[in-house]
Write a protein that holds these residues in place. Structure first.
Motif, PDB file in Angstrom:
ATOM      1  N   VAL A 153       0.826  -1.209   0.000  1.00 24.26           N
ATOM      2  CA  VAL A 153       0.000   0.000   0.000  1.00 24.26           C
ATOM      3  C   VAL A 153       0.860   1.259   0.000  1.00 24.26           C
ATOM      4  O   VAL A 153       0.442   2.303  -0.509  1.00 24.26           O
ATOM      5  CB  VAL A 153      -0.985   0.002   1.189  1.00 24.26           C
ATOM      6  CG1 VAL A 153      -1.973  -1.142   1.068  1.00 24.26           C
ATOM      7  CG2 VAL A 153      -0.249  -0.042   2.522  1.00 24.26           C
ATOM      8  N   GLY A 154       2.081   1.155   0.547  1.00 19.49           N
ATOM      9  CA  GLY A 154       2.954   2.320   0.531  1.00 19.49           C
ATOM     10  C   GLY A 154       3.309   2.773  -0.870  1.00 19.49           C
ATOM     11  O   GLY A 154       3.548   3.962  -1.111  1.00 19.49           O
ATOM     12  N   ASP A 155       3.318   1.820  -1.827  1.00 16.80           N
ATOM     13  CA  ASP A 155       3.640   2.164  -3.208  1.00 16.80           C
ATOM     14  C   ASP A 155       2.524   2.971  -3.866  1.00 16.80           C
ATOM     15  O   ASP A 155       2.738   3.563  -4.934  1.00 16.80           O
ATOM     16  CB  ASP A 155       3.889   0.896  -4.031  1.00 16.80           C
ATOM     17  CG  ASP A 155       5.168   0.180  -3.630  1.00 16.80           C
ATOM     18  OD1 ASP A 155       5.912   0.727  -2.785  1.00 16.80           O
ATOM     19  OD2 ASP A 155       5.410  -0.924  -4.145  1.00 16.80           O
ATOM     20  N   LEU A 156       1.334   2.976  -3.274  1.00 11.57           N
ATOM     21  CA  LEU A 156       0.209   3.715  -3.842  1.00 11.57           C
ATOM     22  C   LEU A 156       0.225   5.179  -3.429  1.00 11.57           C
ATOM     23  O   LEU A 156      -0.543   5.977  -3.975  1.00 11.57           O
ATOM     24  CB  LEU A 156      -1.117   3.070  -3.404  1.00 11.57           C
ATOM     25  CG  LEU A 156      -1.237   1.565  -3.699  1.00 11.57           C
ATOM     26  CD1 LEU A 156      -2.514   1.014  -3.093  1.00 11.57           C
ATOM     27  CD2 LEU A 156      -1.204   1.317  -5.199  1.00 11.57           C
ATOM     28  N   PRO A 162       1.622   9.597   3.792  1.00  6.99           N
ATOM     29  CA  PRO A 162       0.154   9.619   3.792  1.00  6.99           C
ATOM     30  C   PRO A 162      -0.441  11.001   3.640  1.00  6.99           C
ATOM     31  O   PRO A 162      -1.536  11.150   3.097  1.00  6.99           O
ATOM     32  CB  PRO A 162      -0.215   8.981   5.130  1.00  6.99           C
ATOM     33  CG  PRO A 162       0.998   9.109   5.983  1.00  6.99           C
ATOM     34  CD  PRO A 162       2.171   9.061   5.061  1.00  6.99           C
ATOM     35  N   VAL A 163       0.250  12.027   4.123  1.00  4.50           N
ATOM     36  CA  VAL A 163      -0.240  13.402   4.007  1.00  4.50           C
ATOM     37  C   VAL A 163       0.905  14.289   3.549  1.00  4.50           C
ATOM     38  O   VAL A 163       2.025  14.196   4.059  1.00  4.50           O
ATOM     39  CB  VAL A 163      -0.810  13.926   5.351  1.00  4.50           C
ATOM     40  CG1 VAL A 163      -1.247  15.387   5.204  1.00  4.50           C
ATOM     41  CG2 VAL A 163      -1.994  13.075   5.809  1.00  4.50           C
ATOM     42  N   SER A 176      -3.796  14.226   0.547  1.00  3.73           N
ATOM     43  CA  SER A 176      -3.261  12.884   0.348  1.00  3.73           C
ATOM     44  C   SER A 176      -3.265  12.584  -1.135  1.00  3.73           C
ATOM     45  O   SER A 176      -4.296  12.767  -1.807  1.00  3.73           O
ATOM     46  CB  SER A 176      -4.100  11.831   1.097  1.00  3.73           C
ATOM     47  OG  SER A 176      -3.918  11.935   2.489  1.00  3.73           O
ATOM     48  N   LEU A 177      -2.131  12.157  -1.665  1.00  2.00           N
ATOM     49  CA  LEU A 177      -1.976  11.865  -3.087  1.00  2.00           C
ATOM     50  C   LEU A 177      -1.862  10.354  -3.242  1.00  2.00           C
ATOM     51  O   LEU A 177      -0.878   9.746  -2.802  1.00  2.00           O
ATOM     52  CB  LEU A 177      -0.735  12.549  -3.649  1.00  2.00           C
ATOM     53  CG  LEU A 177      -0.629  14.061  -3.417  1.00  2.00           C
ATOM     54  CD1 LEU A 177       0.643  14.610  -4.038  1.00  2.00           C
ATOM     55  CD2 LEU A 177      -1.835  14.776  -3.981  1.00  2.00           C
ATOM     56  N   THR A 268      -9.442   2.484  -1.473  1.00  2.00           N
ATOM     57  CA  THR A 268      -8.091   2.033  -1.146  1.00  2.00           C
ATOM     58  C   THR A 268      -7.456   2.947  -0.109  1.00  2.00           C
ATOM     59  O   THR A 268      -6.856   2.479   0.873  1.00  2.00           O
ATOM     60  CB  THR A 268      -7.225   2.000  -2.413  1.00  2.00           C
ATOM     61  OG1 THR A 268      -7.791   1.084  -3.350  1.00  2.00           O
ATOM     62  CG2 THR A 268      -5.796   1.599  -2.092  1.00  2.00           C
ATOM     63  N   ALA A 269      -7.593   4.256  -0.308  1.00  2.00           N
ATOM     64  CA  ALA A 269      -6.965   5.234   0.584  1.00  2.00           C
ATOM     65  C   ALA A 269      -7.503   5.135   2.005  1.00  2.00           C
ATOM     66  O   ALA A 269      -6.766   5.355   2.972  1.00  2.00           O
ATOM     67  CB  ALA A 269      -7.171   6.642   0.039  1.00  2.00           C
ATOM     68  N   VAL A 270      -8.783   4.786   2.141  1.00  2.00           N
ATOM     69  CA  VAL A 270      -9.369   4.626   3.473  1.00  2.00           C
ATOM     70  C   VAL A 270      -8.656   3.517   4.248  1.00  2.00           C
ATOM     71  O   VAL A 270      -8.591   3.550   5.483  1.00  2.00           O
ATOM     72  CB  VAL A 270     -10.886   4.343   3.356  1.00  2.00           C
ATOM     73  CG1 VAL A 270     -11.466   3.862   4.674  1.00  2.00           C
ATOM     74  CG2 VAL A 270     -11.621   5.596   2.897  1.00  2.00           C
ATOM     75  N   GLY A 271      -8.092   2.546   3.530  1.00  2.00           N
ATOM     76  CA  GLY A 271      -7.390   1.447   4.187  1.00  2.00           C
ATOM     77  C   GLY A 271      -5.915   1.715   4.445  1.00  2.00           C
ATOM     78  O   GLY A 271      -5.234   0.854   5.004  1.00  2.00           O
ATOM     79  N   ILE A 272      -5.412   2.886   4.053  1.00  2.00           N
ATOM     80  CA  ILE A 272      -3.996   3.206   4.253  1.00  2.00           C
ATOM     81  C   ILE A 272      -3.870   4.120   5.463  1.00  2.00           C
ATOM     82  O   ILE A 272      -4.335   5.263   5.449  1.00  2.00           O
ATOM     83  CB  ILE A 272      -3.392   3.861   3.001  1.00  2.00           C
ATOM     84  CG1 ILE A 272      -3.550   2.945   1.791  1.00  2.00           C
ATOM     85  CG2 ILE A 272      -1.917   4.183   3.236  1.00  2.00           C
ATOM     86  CD1 ILE A 272      -3.021   3.538   0.491  1.00  2.00           C
ATOM     87  N   GLU A 273      -3.241   3.621   6.490  1.00  2.00           N
ATOM     88  CA  GLU A 273      -3.185   4.330   7.776  1.00  2.00           C
ATOM     89  C   GLU A 273      -2.616   5.737   7.644  1.00  2.00           C
ATOM     90  O   GLU A 273      -1.624   5.968   6.943  1.00  2.00           O
ATOM     91  CB  GLU A 273      -2.340   3.522   8.767  1.00  2.00           C
ATOM     92  CG  GLU A 273      -2.386   4.046  10.184  1.00  2.00           C
ATOM     93  CD  GLU A 273      -1.709   3.114  11.180  1.00  2.00           C
ATOM     94  OE1 GLU A 273      -1.623   3.480  12.363  1.00  2.00           O
ATOM     95  OE2 GLU A 273      -1.288   2.015  10.745  1.00  2.00           O
TER      96      GLU A 273
END
Length: 356
Positions: A153-156, A162-163, A176-177, A268-273
């Motif tokens: 997920v970090g690659d996304l 994250p911010v 957030s990009l 997807t972004a909702v699942g990235i802390e």
């Protein structure tokens, strides 16, 4: 079988406009040839259709054994003379293309349970369009966007964090990009002065202009061309009952709901802390699993499948349910509008390809 000199207008419900779906075999080869042929094709449309239909899908049966359909998305940029952007994709147009391809005989007829595997040539996405229900002129799909192999997920995160803050009109605005399906800029609507969901959905030019300035600041920071269709941008707010409210910009105005790729990216972004979507969804009461998104035109249900250890999760796929597609019409063209001779459709398409 001889190809008909026609294209199709198909609307995915929730999209800002129908999609013009064109058989790739009717267009010249190569990237420039496809765009030149598409420009001639669009030139044969009546003025009102050409002005309002800004999404185009160029399709053909896939020669790859893992896919049924090759798909190439072309966004028309409005202006005095039409320009094209091919750097992203459109989930609604993928569903429209599947509907048209089935009518043209490129793929088998659509029926409940059938899964159509689409190869997105613009960005390498793999999409499975699962048919849930069919009716005369209308099909209900679940769209699955696959990551093969699963992606960290970090690659996304486009900036690796994250911010990210960007300077807009002399102040720092957190964003957030995230890049899944299409690159998106997510910004908290509260940071732009919006107080609640009702105000977000009723907002007009003032918020639209603010979002445009945030997007320009992001493009400037990242070295991106601001005149293109990407990245997209959306403003978010927590909503009651665990929902996340979203208002998105399309080309060239507010999106009536949210692009399918936007739903995929936001889910997807909702699942990235620690991303803004993660923070705002939790402020609304969402914890994990299915994400409910509220838009001005209705709600969406999105589920992102994460695998692996909690500290290094990977994205396997993202699914959006209950997407309806309605067939519009067949568009017939004059014999010379495609600018190429039209051969019979070959039985073996393994040697055919669209531009990469």
């Amino acid at each position: 079988m001889t190809r008909s000199r026609s294209a199709h207008l198909v609307r995915a419900e929730g999209a800002p406009c129908p999609t013009l779906v064109v058989d790739a075999g009717l267009l010249p080869d190569g990237d420039e040839g496809v765009l030149e042929g598409l420009a001639r094709t669009r030139g044969a449309l009546d003025t009102d259709t050409r002005r309002t239909v800004l999404k185009n899908a160029v399709v053909r049966p896939s020669g790859h054994p893992l896919f049924d359909l090759d798909y190439y998305f072309v966004q028309t940029l409005p202006g005095a003379s039409e320009r094209f952007d091919t750097h992203g994709s459109c989930g609604h147009s993928i569903l429209a293309a599947v509907e048209a391809a089935a009518r043209d005989g490129m793929i088998p007829p659509l029926e409940p349970g059938r899964r159509v595997r689409v190869n997105v040539l613009n960005n390498g996405d793999h999409v499975v369009c699962e048919v849930d229900e069919t009716a005369p002129g209308r099909t209900r799909f679940t769209a699955h966007f696959l990551c093969t192999p699963a992606r960290p997920v970090g690659d996304l995160l486009i900036t690796g964090e994250p911010v990210t803050t960007v300077q807009v009109d002399g102040r720092q605005v957190p964003v957030s990009l995230v890049d899944m399906g299409n690159p998106y800029v997510f910004v908290g609507a509260g940071d732009l002065g919006v107080r609640d969901v009702r105000e977000l959905f009723a907002a007009g030019d003032d918020l639209f202009v603010q979002l445009g300035r945030v997007r320009l600041a992001v493009c400037g920071r990242m070295g991106w061309d601001p005149s293109g269709a990407f990245p997209k941008i959306a403003a978010l707010l927590p909503a009651p009952d665990g929902e996340l409210a979203v208002r998105a910009v399309s080309v060239p105005s507010w999106h009536p709901t949210l692009a399918l790729t936007g739903a995929i990216c936001l889910g997807t972004a909702v699942g990235i802390e620690d991303t803004l979507p993660w923070q705002l969804a939790r402020a609304a009461g969402h914890e994990s699993g299915l994400v409910r998104l509220r838009t001005p035109g209705g709600s969406l249900r999105v589920r992102a499948r994460l695998t692996g250890p909690a500290d290094t999760p990977r994205l396997g796929w993202v699914s959006v349910a209950d997407k309806y597609v309605s067939y519009g019409s067949t568009v017939a063209f004059p014999p010379d509008s495609f600018g190429t001779s039209v051969p019979s459709r070959p039985e073996d398409t393994s040697c055919l390809s669209l531009p990469l």
